[in-house]
Design an enzyme around this catalytic site. Structure first.
Site, short mmCIF file in Angstrom:
data_model
loop_
_atom_site.label_atom_id
_atom_site.label_comp_id
_atom_site.label_asym_id
_atom_site.label_seq_id
_atom_site.Cartn_x
_atom_site.Cartn_y
_atom_site.Cartn_z
N GLY A 65 0.81 -1.21 0.00
CA GLY A 65 0.00 0.00 0.00
C GLY A 65 0.84 1.26 0.00
O GLY A 65 0.53 2.23 -0.70
N CYS A 66 1.92 1.25 0.76
CA CYS A 66 2.78 2.44 0.86
C CYS A 66 3.54 2.68 -0.44
O CYS A 66 3.72 3.82 -0.86
CB CYS A 66 3.74 2.30 2.03
SG CYS A 66 2.86 2.17 3.60
N THR A 67 3.95 1.60 -1.08
CA THR A 67 4.62 1.74 -2.37
C THR A 67 3.65 2.26 -3.42
O THR A 67 4.00 3.16 -4.19
CB THR A 67 5.24 0.39 -2.80
OG1 THR A 67 6.19 -0.01 -1.80
CG2 THR A 67 5.92 0.50 -4.15
#
Length: 158
Positions: free
Chosen positions: A47-49
């Site tokens: 998700g962060c990527t």
């Protein structure tokens, strides 16, 4: 739990190290541009990527609208440098290793363990003009922030 920073509040100033090792101070970035400050849980997670790459892919549009993007997580400067290099991120990532900035802004944790995902748009005077919190709706973090940045650009005197 204390109330987090909300629309209309003054954004708390901070000085934290970036992935380059340079100290980043919010108040130094304001005045000339809008700041999109986004908190995310951890470098190199799916998700962060996806979120970082969405900000990367819209980076030129943010820059043309007079905004600077700053990502914040508790990862180290070295991890941020590797993450930024791996995904060709053109914006600043600051290291909040002790989580103090996250606490100051009142960014929630999920189940008290996983750091939350919140995006703030801070105008040139340091006032929060937008706040969005969602762990799953990654596209809205970028799209909503960009809409607000464009509105703020339109408010600027010619």
């Amino acid at each position: 739990m204390a109330r987090g920073i909300q629309v209309g509040d003054k954004a708390p100033d901070f000085t934290l190290p970036a992935q380059t090792g340079e100290e980043v101070r919010l108040s130094d970035r304001l005045g000339q541009r809008v700041v999109v400050l986004y908190f995310y849980p951890k470098d190199e997670t799916s998700g962060c990527t996806a979120e970082a790459c969405a900000f990367r892919d819209s980076y030129e549009v943010f820059a043309e609208a007079g905004a600077e993007v700053i990502g914040v997580s508790s990862d180290s400067v070295d991890k941020h440098a590797a993450f930024a290099d791996h995904h060709k991120l053109p914006f600043t990532l600051v290291s909040d290793e002790k989580g103090q900035l996250r606490k100051t802004y009142g960014v929630p944790s999920i189940l008290g363990v996983v750091p939350g995902r919140v995006t703030y748009v801070i105008d040139r005077t340091g006032t929060v003009r937008h706040e969005f919190s969602s762990m799953t709706n990654i596209g809205r973090h970028v799209n909503d922030a960009l809409d607000v940045v464009k509105e703020l650009q339109a408010e600027q005197p010619a």
